[in-house]
Design a protein around this motif. Sequence first.
Motif, PDB file in Angstrom:
ATOM      1  N   ASN A   1     -34.684  -8.234  31.232  1.00 41.40           N
ATOM      2  CA  ASN A   1     -33.456  -8.572  30.533  1.00 41.40           C
ATOM      3  C   ASN A   1     -33.874  -8.629  28.871  1.00 41.40           C
ATOM      4  OD1 ASN A   1     -31.725  -9.102  32.478  1.00 41.40           O
ATOM      5  ND2 ASN A   1     -31.763 -11.367  32.534  1.00 41.40           N
ATOM      6  N   ASP A   2     -35.011  -8.663  28.436  1.00 45.31           N
ATOM      7  CA  ASP A   2     -35.260  -8.318  27.048  1.00 45.31           C
ATOM      8  C   ASP A   2     -34.724  -6.975  26.530  1.00 45.31           C
ATOM      9  OD1 ASP A   2     -36.863 -10.624  26.927  1.00 45.31           O
ATOM     10  OD2 ASP A   2     -38.697  -9.620  27.249  1.00 45.31           O
ATOM     11  N   GLN A   3     -35.027  -5.761  27.386  1.00 47.38           N
ATOM     12  CA  GLN A   3     -34.292  -4.634  26.958  1.00 47.38           C
ATOM     13  C   GLN A   3     -32.821  -4.571  27.313  1.00 47.38           C
ATOM     14  OE1 GLN A   3     -36.780  -2.582  26.047  1.00 47.38           O
ATOM     15  NE2 GLN A   3     -38.239  -4.146  26.839  1.00 47.38           N
TER      16      GLN A   3
ATOM     17  N   MET B   1     -33.643 -13.967  20.540  1.00 50.84           N
ATOM     18  CA  MET B   1     -34.312 -14.033  21.840  1.00 50.84           C
ATOM     19  C   MET B   1     -34.912 -15.287  22.137  1.00 50.84           C
ATOM     20  SD  MET B   1     -36.570 -10.882  23.205  1.00 50.84           S
ATOM     21  CE  MET B   1     -35.224  -9.712  23.150  1.00 50.84           C
ATOM     22  N   LEU B   2     -34.595 -16.056  22.945  1.00 50.27           N
ATOM     23  CA  LEU B   2     -35.045 -17.287  23.068  1.00 50.27           C
ATOM     24  C   LEU B   2     -36.239 -17.363  24.187  1.00 50.27           C
ATOM     25  CD1 LEU B   2     -32.124 -19.516  22.976  1.00 50.27           C
ATOM     26  CD2 LEU B   2     -33.622 -19.178  21.244  1.00 50.27           C
ATOM     27  N   SER B   3     -37.439 -17.739  23.626  1.00 48.49           N
ATOM     28  CA  SER B   3     -38.557 -17.776  24.745  1.00 48.49           C
ATOM     29  C   SER B   3     -39.141 -18.897  24.721  1.00 48.49           C
ATOM     30  CB  SER B   3     -39.544 -16.566  24.253  1.00 48.49           C
ATOM     31  OG  SER B   3     -40.828 -16.268  25.013  1.00 48.49           O
TER      32      SER B   3
ATOM     33  N   PHE C   1     -43.477 -14.484  17.280  1.00 49.80           N
ATOM     34  CA  PHE C   1     -44.635 -13.569  17.332  1.00 49.80           C
ATOM     35  C   PHE C   1     -45.871 -13.844  16.769  1.00 49.80           C
ATOM     36  CE2 PHE C   1     -46.883  -9.665  16.958  1.00 49.80           C
ATOM     37  CZ  PHE C   1     -46.827  -9.236  18.439  1.00 49.80           C
ATOM     38  N   TYR C   2     -47.109 -14.078  17.363  1.00 51.25           N
ATOM     39  CA  TYR C   2     -48.357 -14.136  16.791  1.00 51.25           C
ATOM     40  C   TYR C   2     -49.445 -13.074  16.578  1.00 51.25           C
ATOM     41  CZ  TYR C   2     -46.991 -19.276  17.180  1.00 51.25           C
ATOM     42  OH  TYR C   2     -46.502 -20.703  16.999  1.00 51.25           O
ATOM     43  N   SER C   3     -50.345 -13.212  15.847  1.00 50.89           N
ATOM     44  CA  SER C   3     -51.388 -12.285  15.799  1.00 50.89           C
ATOM     45  C   SER C   3     -52.129 -12.209  16.774  1.00 50.89           C
ATOM     46  CB  SER C   3     -52.127 -12.296  14.495  1.00 50.89           C
ATOM     47  OG  SER C   3     -52.599 -13.626  14.245  1.00 50.89           O
ATOM     48  N   GLY C   4     -51.737 -12.633  17.971  1.00 52.67           N
ATOM     49  CA  GLY C   4     -52.380 -12.798  19.360  1.00 52.67           C
ATOM     50  C   GLY C   4     -51.744 -13.825  20.141  1.00 52.67           C
ATOM     51  N   ASN C   5     -52.069 -13.924  21.430  1.00 49.47           N
ATOM     52  CA  ASN C   5     -51.587 -14.708  22.576  1.00 49.47           C
ATOM     53  C   ASN C   5     -52.303 -16.250  21.976  1.00 49.47           C
ATOM     54  OD1 ASN C   5     -50.770 -16.273  24.445  1.00 49.47           O
ATOM     55  ND2 ASN C   5     -51.299 -14.885  26.216  1.00 49.47           N
ATOM     56  N   PRO C   6     -51.375 -17.154  21.412  1.00 47.30           N
ATOM     57  CA  PRO C   6     -51.781 -18.427  21.219  1.00 47.30           C
ATOM     58  C   PRO C   6     -52.323 -19.091  22.303  1.00 47.30           C
ATOM     59  CG  PRO C   6     -49.487 -17.913  20.161  1.00 47.30           C
ATOM     60  CD  PRO C   6     -49.842 -16.765  21.367  1.00 47.30           C
TER      61      PRO C   6
ATOM     62  N   ASP D   1     -50.806  -4.045  19.429  1.00 49.01           N
ATOM     63  CA  ASP D   1     -52.140  -4.396  19.909  1.00 49.01           C
ATOM     64  C   ASP D   1     -52.150  -6.160  20.027  1.00 49.01           C
ATOM     65  OD1 ASP D   1     -53.792  -2.430  19.947  1.00 49.01           O
ATOM     66  OD2 ASP D   1     -54.830  -2.769  18.419  1.00 49.01           O
ATOM     67  N   TYR D   2     -51.280  -6.920  18.817  1.00 49.94           N
ATOM     68  CA  TYR D   2     -51.368  -8.430  18.982  1.00 49.94           C
ATOM     69  C   TYR D   2     -50.626  -8.672  20.190  1.00 49.94           C
ATOM     70  CZ  TYR D   2     -52.853  -8.426  14.010  1.00 49.94           C
ATOM     71  OH  TYR D   2     -53.440  -8.456  12.781  1.00 49.94           O
ATOM     72  N   ALA D   3     -49.714  -7.817  20.726  1.00 56.25           N
ATOM     73  CA  ALA D   3     -49.002  -8.086  21.873  1.00 56.25           C
ATOM     74  C   ALA D   3     -49.756  -8.188  23.093  1.00 56.25           C
ATOM     75  CB  ALA D   3     -47.682  -7.487  22.061  1.00 56.25           C
TER      76      ALA D   3
HETATM   77  P1  ADP Z   1     -39.860 -15.185  28.482  1.00 58.07           P
HETATM   78  O1  ADP Z   1     -40.039 -15.863  29.940  1.00 58.07           O
HETATM   79  O2  ADP Z   1     -39.600 -16.442  27.686  1.00 58.07           O
HETATM   80  O3  ADP Z   1     -39.150 -13.869  28.475  1.00 58.07           O
HETATM   81  P2  ADP Z   1     -43.001 -14.349  28.165  1.00 58.07           P
HETATM   82  O4  ADP Z   1     -43.515 -15.295  29.271  1.00 58.07           O
HETATM   83  O5  ADP Z   1     -42.367 -13.083  29.043  1.00 58.07           O
HETATM   84  O6  ADP Z   1     -41.409 -15.121  27.849  1.00 58.07           O
HETATM   85  O7  ADP Z   1     -43.674 -13.990  26.944  1.00 58.07           O
HETATM   86  C1  ADP Z   1     -43.882 -15.253  26.062  1.00 58.07           C
HETATM   87  C2  ADP Z   1     -45.334 -15.310  26.233  1.00 58.07           C
HETATM   88  O8  ADP Z   1     -46.071 -14.203  25.808  1.00 58.07           O
HETATM   89  C3  ADP Z   1     -45.793 -16.695  25.605  1.00 58.07           C
HETATM   90  O9  ADP Z   1     -45.797 -17.746  26.308  1.00 58.07           O
HETATM   91  C4  ADP Z   1     -47.508 -16.146  25.177  1.00 58.07           C
HETATM   92  O10 ADP Z   1     -48.346 -16.730  26.122  1.00 58.07           O
HETATM   93  C5  ADP Z   1     -47.515 -14.723  25.441  1.00 58.07           C
HETATM   94  N1  ADP Z   1     -47.826 -13.887  24.256  1.00 58.07           N
HETATM   95  C6  ADP Z   1     -48.570 -12.911  24.239  1.00 58.07           C
HETATM   96  N2  ADP Z   1     -49.105 -12.320  23.142  1.00 58.07           N
HETATM   97  C7  ADP Z   1     -48.432 -12.850  22.307  1.00 58.07           C
HETATM   98  C8  ADP Z   1     -48.074 -12.807  20.771  1.00 58.07           C
HETATM   99  N3  ADP Z   1     -48.765 -11.958  20.233  1.00 58.07           N
HETATM  100  N4  ADP Z   1     -47.258 -13.549  20.266  1.00 58.07           N
HETATM  101  C9  ADP Z   1     -46.735 -14.712  21.061  1.00 58.07           C
HETATM  102  N5  ADP Z   1     -46.849 -14.903  22.439  1.00 58.07           N
HETATM  103  C10 ADP Z   1     -47.604 -13.920  22.846  1.00 58.07           C
END
Ligand code: ADP
Length: 257
Positions: free
Chosen positions: A150-152, A168-170, A175-180, A201-203
């Motif tokens: 559904n993101d796409q 986009m509500l998550s 978006f962080y510089s890595g998975n928090p 890369d951060y994703a």
């Molecule tokens: P949703 O179900 O709301 O679509 P997702 O679970 O698919 O959300 O994605 C959100 C998760 O992505 C966050 O909870 C986090 O753990 C993870 N994540 C990975 N990399 C990042 C990043 N760089 N910034 C933020 N979140 C990240």
Amino acid sequence: AQRIVIKIGTSSLIYPNGNINLAGIDQLAFVLTDLKNQGKEIVLVSSGAIGVGMNKLHLESRPATIPAQQAVAAVGQAELMNIYNQRFLTYSQQTAQVLLTRDIVEFPESRKNVVNTLEQLLQMGIIPIINENDTVAIDELDHQTKFGDNDQLSAIVTQLVKGDLLIMLSDIDGFYSGNPAKNKNAILFHAIHEITPQIWDYAGDKGSKFGTGGMVSKLNAAQRILTTDSAMVLANGQQPQVIFDILAGKQIGTLFC
Ligand code: ADP
């Protein structure tokens, strides 16, 4: 009028214990109705069919086979719309269900029909609630019929209706510089104008471009939005009232523009 597409994920609709977050859904209905009453045009893209179906059928875990998931989604989609209808009607707001498959991308005739329907609904002051048609979209890897997730879908819908903004509500603040969850030093980006290799890369895992959810999928959606005049904000959907703050121009979440 400003045209806004809101995408809400399962994590904002269903609690980790499987119960439905009725307070969150009610707040979403309140916020979206108020925005519409202010004169904005609102489209909602909502996940949650499988989660709501599991709740309704008292299933403890996600069914294993794809046909079983499709069956549960078919039950859940009807119930999800039932809940939305009820909550929106509390605020005297009409809604409509629109289920889409990938042929709206492939076939101009299908695309035209979808655009016509959405335009007409918006003109009538109705809030379309869009989801993927899980009965037709056969398999997670079937790119012919499936959007990916559904993101796409929400990014494609924003393009189709020439939306000004995709919110986009998550379950994360942006978006962080890595998975928090793994890196406590990760910092929040307030704005991203280009999705560089560093950002990918951060994703994290970039291998699963067509996997469901995750930050890679949100970046794919953002990349689509960046090719248009629209913008996208990724924000935490725990409190749907956050949408008011975003539209008021407060610095919330991550803005892609
Ligand atoms: P949703 O179900 O709301 O679509 P997702 O679970 O698919 O959300 O994605 C959100 C998760 O992505 C966050 O909870 C986090 O753990 C993870 N994540 C990975 N990399 C990042 C990043 N760089 N910034 C933020 N979140 C990240």
